[in-house]
Motif scaffolding. Structure first.
Motif, PDB file in Angstrom:
ATOM      1  N   GLU A 256      96.065  55.711  18.007  1.00 55.01           N
ATOM      2  CA  GLU A 256      94.958  55.623  18.938  1.00 55.01           C
ATOM      3  C   GLU A 256      95.091  54.380  19.822  1.00 55.01           C
ATOM      4  O   GLU A 256      94.905  54.464  21.043  1.00 55.01           O
ATOM      5  CB  GLU A 256      93.683  55.533  18.110  1.00 55.01           C
ATOM      6  N   VAL A 257      95.406  53.229  19.198  1.00 58.13           N
ATOM      7  CA  VAL A 257      95.529  52.014  20.014  1.00 58.13           C
ATOM      8  C   VAL A 257      96.758  52.086  20.909  1.00 58.13           C
ATOM      9  O   VAL A 257      96.870  51.333  21.867  1.00 58.13           O
ATOM     10  CB  VAL A 257      95.578  50.726  19.153  1.00 58.13           C
ATOM     11  N   ARG A 258      97.655  53.014  20.616  1.00 56.76           N
ATOM     12  CA  ARG A 258      98.803  53.227  21.506  1.00 56.76           C
ATOM     13  C   ARG A 258      98.509  54.300  22.538  1.00 56.76           C
ATOM     14  O   ARG A 258      99.413  54.760  23.228  1.00 56.76           O
ATOM     15  CB  ARG A 258     100.038  53.595  20.687  1.00 56.76           C
TER      16      ARG A 258
ATOM     17  N   PHE B  24      94.738  55.419  13.518  1.00 60.11           N
ATOM     18  CA  PHE B  24      94.405  54.153  14.184  1.00 60.11           C
ATOM     19  C   PHE B  24      95.565  53.578  15.004  1.00 60.11           C
ATOM     20  O   PHE B  24      95.395  53.289  16.191  1.00 60.11           O
ATOM     21  CB  PHE B  24      93.897  53.149  13.148  1.00 60.11           C
ATOM     22  N   PRO B  25      96.757  53.414  14.428  1.00 59.10           N
ATOM     23  CA  PRO B  25      97.849  52.850  15.241  1.00 59.10           C
ATOM     24  C   PRO B  25      98.234  53.751  16.415  1.00 59.10           C
ATOM     25  O   PRO B  25      98.688  53.250  17.448  1.00 59.10           O
ATOM     26  CB  PRO B  25      99.008  52.714  14.249  1.00 59.10           C
TER      27      PRO B  25
ATOM     28  N   HIS C  78     100.363  42.100  17.341  1.00 55.23           N
ATOM     29  CA  HIS C  78     100.156  43.497  17.721  1.00 55.23           C
ATOM     30  C   HIS C  78     101.159  43.977  18.752  1.00 55.23           C
ATOM     31  O   HIS C  78     101.206  45.164  19.052  1.00 55.23           O
ATOM     32  CB  HIS C  78      98.718  43.702  18.202  1.00 55.23           C
TER      33      HIS C  78
ATOM     34  N   PHE D  18     103.597  55.275  13.159  1.00 56.72           N
ATOM     35  CA  PHE D  18     103.889  55.032  14.584  1.00 56.72           C
ATOM     36  C   PHE D  18     105.365  54.744  14.821  1.00 56.72           C
ATOM     37  O   PHE D  18     105.726  54.153  15.835  1.00 56.72           O
ATOM     38  CB  PHE D  18     102.991  53.930  15.134  1.00 56.72           C
TER      39      PHE D  18
END
Lengths: 414, 360
Positions: free
Chosen positions: B105-107, B102-103, B77, B154
């Protein structure tokens, strides 16, 4: 226009033909399930319905004391009993004395007014020699017959269909005038038991989930050879008698048992203050969690087995840490398994009986133990049926809640 | 080759069981902005290489560099590599838009930028109206596009694709090949693509690494790979190929003469032969065989018997018996004045020395 008409006729014909063609295969399929349907009807549906009926109907009194039942139904439950009522009572008492069923009648009235059992039985011994007017002679045998509460209890007992048992199951009381009030403080036990049952079942479900989830995950991700071995270990308890497993816990947890010995040996506690790990709620929780664990692991395992590892990999490649990938991507996909496992464990737990009876002691017994008590000791089957009915309604209600919030079709058993 | 490749495999080896090497001493550079395909039969180690690059499998030996930084100990990740999986791996419990977000958001990207980017990514794959659908409500091709969009949303430097078109039918697969190719060209992102389908590799790639038995057999552009294969495996794996075996009798200035089992002398281009007396496999593309050639126009001319004719529209696939082999294929183009052959007929065929490659 013509075309449409033709199509319609054709459609109808088609449906008809299809129905005809399907009928035979449907009939064959139905014939295959007939044996099991009959079996279920005879061994499951009919017994349950008749038992549930016992919770609201009781003809112990009315069928044996028909004359008294008739006069009591016209009585207003406050005025003094009349000579006519006494005469009917005496006539009925003579019959039940002769056919030796007076004990059952006495027990029945005794439930509504404790202490009346001996009144009936001792009166019965002298009933043959009694002379009118009964209004004087009956209290002559036992003075208690003048007590209006005895008559009120008989009036309550004489009702063939009664909400009394369900009321009793909910710690309520049916009075002779038909209203329902709360049971006396010292006789309220069922609601406490019911809450305790729900609480224990809930806790057992939570413990099973906490313990079972990692095992199921391990089972689903290990290579086949090691996971098969682990699966056998999970299933091993299934092949051992429940009685043996429960007694094993007694050997483990009792105050002179293995666990306490070890704790003393390692100096966690000393010989005088051994922990009481069993014959209380803790014992019930430990033993039940152990016994019900496979019911949680198996549905979880089958759901997890169907989740390809590429989902978590995809989440990680998209930048999610291990925890985020698990929590956001893996865990939501195991919800059907969690739901199935939780429902299974909860429903089995709420009716659990042998284990709490053996290791529960005073504060670890559950509603099913009380039902058993009424079935085998006090022989109050009507109350047992009412308690069972309440339990069933509670379970159905929780099931409905589950369906509302999670969805039954979201559940996956395998 | 430039001095700072985006990805560098340096002496990478991989073994799962400690006995068999799945990848044997891999040295491979992936340049910035290129579309590199790892092509090979199943079990050749290509997917393992991709998984090592993505970080899902550790390399047993050697080092992988991303932007000149060793990444063996960097968890997946933190590598910032987009990946498209074989079965798409779209999260079934999220909508298409949530999958794409999703990608981001996690960033910890802001909500407005997130929705902006999701919209752009969806438009890129022509699925602008599908944001609220669940993956299960999409067709295979649409799911594929979402997977591609998610891997790109992303802005990774590098996107890995693991046989992403394997589950699609032929027409859709071809259409998606062009789309992925165009996305690559428009965005300038570096793509490492794994497939076992050679036509897919030829269509899309800048360079192709042909894998077999854990070793890169040849790394070259599609046309080089097809026209100048360096060994028999590559020649056989890429495109159709006629094989003739024989012994080298003469070797001179890049050309050689090979004597076949029937005693015939074949003039060929020496690609992978070292000395006279070596065994060699001659490789000859079916479309380079000329039927009824003008005398003197080609160095090799032999008599052959026509065994089978298959009409394929743009060409006629002809199986002939030649130099002791009965599986020799000739593609006769369906041109204005092509040769009309009949089964059983004897015919002269020939080819240029240049077109016949003497390999190992």
């Amino acid at each position: 226009m013509t075309e449409t008409t033709v199509a319609t006729i054709d459609d109808k014909l088609l449906t008809k033909r299809l129905g005809k063609a399907m009928f035979r295969s449907r009939l064959r399929a139905f014939m295959l399930v007939v044996p099991v349907l009959l079996f279920l009807l005879l061994s499951f549906v009919i017994p349950i319905l008749s038992f549930l009926l016992q919770g609201i109907s009781d003809d112990t009194f009315s069928s044996r004391m028909p004359k008294t039942t008739m006069v009591l139904s016209e009585w207003d439950a406050v005025s003094e009993p009349t000579e006519e009522m006494y005469a009917a009572l005496v006539a009925d008492l003579k019959v039940v004395r002769a056919n030796k069923t007076i004990g059952k009648v006495a027990t029945r009235v005794n439930r509504d007014k404790p202490g009346t059992r001996s009144l009936f039985t001792s009166t019965g011994r002298k009933i043959a020699k009694i002379e009118p007017p009964y209004k004087e002679s009956l209290p002559g045998i036992k003075k208690k017959w003048q007590d209006i509460e005895v008559w009120q209890a008989m009036k309550t007992a004489s009702r063939k269909y009664t909400p009394g048992y369900y009321a009793a199951a909910l710690d309520l009381k049916l009075t002779s005038d038909g209203s329902i009030v709360r049971q006396d403080e010292n006789r309220r036990i069922h609601l406490t038991l019911m809450t305790r049952t729900l609480q224990i079942s809930f806790l057992v479900t939570i413990f099973c989930l906490l313990l079972g989830y990692p095992i199921a995950y391990l089972l689903a991700t290990l290579p086949v050879r090691s996971s098969n071995l682990l699966l056998i270990l999970v299933l091993l308890p299934f092949w051992t008698s429940i009685l043996v497993r429960t007694t094993a816990w007694i050997a483990m947890l009792q105050s002179q048992g293995v666990v306490n010995d070890l704790l003393v040996y390692f100096g966690v506690t000393d010989d005088g203050t051994r922990y009481s790990l069993i014959y209380n709620k803790l014992g019930t929780l430990i033993a039940m969690t152990h016994i019900l664990l496979p019911f949680m692991i198996l549905p979880l395992y089958s759901v997890m087995k169907g989740i390809p590892p590429s989902y978590v990999r995809a989440a990680k490649s998209l930048g999610a840490s291990n925890w985020t990938a698990f929590w956001r991507v893996y865990a939501p996909q195991t919800i059907p398994g969690i739901g199935a496992g939780a429902i299974l464990v909860f429903i089995v737990a709420i009716g659990y009986y042998i284990t709490p009876a053996l290791v529960g002691g005073q504060e670890g017994t559950m509603i099913s133990n009380t039902i058993d008590d009424h079935m085998r000791k006090s022989l109050n089957w009507n109350l047992a049926a009412a308690l069972g009915g309440v339990l069933m309604i509670v379970v159905l209600f929780l099931y409905w809640i589950y369906d509302r919030f999670v969805g039954i079709d979201n559940m996956k058993l395998g | 080759m430039s001095d700072n490749p985006l990805v560098r495999f340096q002496n990478v080896q991989k073994s799962y069981d400690g006995k068999i090497l799945v990848v044997k001493d891999l040295n491979l550079d992936v340049e910035k902005g290129e579309f590199l395909t790892m092509l090979g039969p199943s079990g050749s180690g290509k997917t393992t290489c991709l998984m090592m690059l993505a970080g899902f499998e550790p390399a047993t030996y050697g080092e992988i560099y991303l932007n000149e930084r060793p990444i063996n100990n960097v968890p997946p990740h933190k590598r910032g590599i987009g990946m498209v999986f074989q079965n798409y791996a779209l999260f079934p419990h999220m909508t298409v838009a949530e999958n794409l977000a999703f990608p981001l958001e996690v960033r910890k990207m802001s909500t407005s930028e997130r929705s902006d980017r999701v919209k752009r990514a969806l438009d890129m794959v022509q699925l602008g109206d599908f944001g609220n659908r669940r993956p299960a409500q999409l067709s295979g091709g649409q799911q594929q596009r979402v997977a591609v969009a998610r891997a790109l949303v992303f802005d990774p430097d590098l996107v890995l694709m693991d046989e992403p078109l394997g589950a699609l039918d032929k027409n859709l697969r071809e259409q998606m090949q062009y789309e992925i190719k165009h996305i690559h060209e428009n965005l300038g992102v570096t793509v490492v693509y794994v497939t076992h389908d050679q036509s897919e590799a030829l269509t899309m790639s800048n360079r192709i690494a042909v894998f077999n038995d854990g070793v890169v057999q040849q790394l070259a552009a599609p046309d080089t790979l097809y026209e100048r294969p360096e060994n028999a495996f590559v020649a056989q794996f890429i495109g159709e190929n006629n094989k003739l075996r024989g012994t080298v009798t003469d070797l001179d200035d890049g050309y050689c003469v090979v004597k076949t089992a029937t005693g015939a002398m074949v003039y060929a281009k020496a690609v992978n032969v070292k000395k006279v007396g070596d065994q060699s496999t001659l490789s000859l593309r079916p479309e380079r065989v000329v039927v009824d050639p003008e005398p003197g126009a080609v160095q090799n001319m032999f008599e052959a018997r026509v065994l089978e004719l298959i009409y394929l529209g743009d060409h006629i696939r002809t199986r002939i018996a030649l130099l002791g082999r009965e599986d020799f294929i000739v593609k006769v183009p369906n041109s204005a004045n092509h040769a009309f052959l009949a089964e059983g007929e004897t015919v002269t065929v020939g080819w240029l020395q240049e077109d016949c490659r003497a390999l190992d």
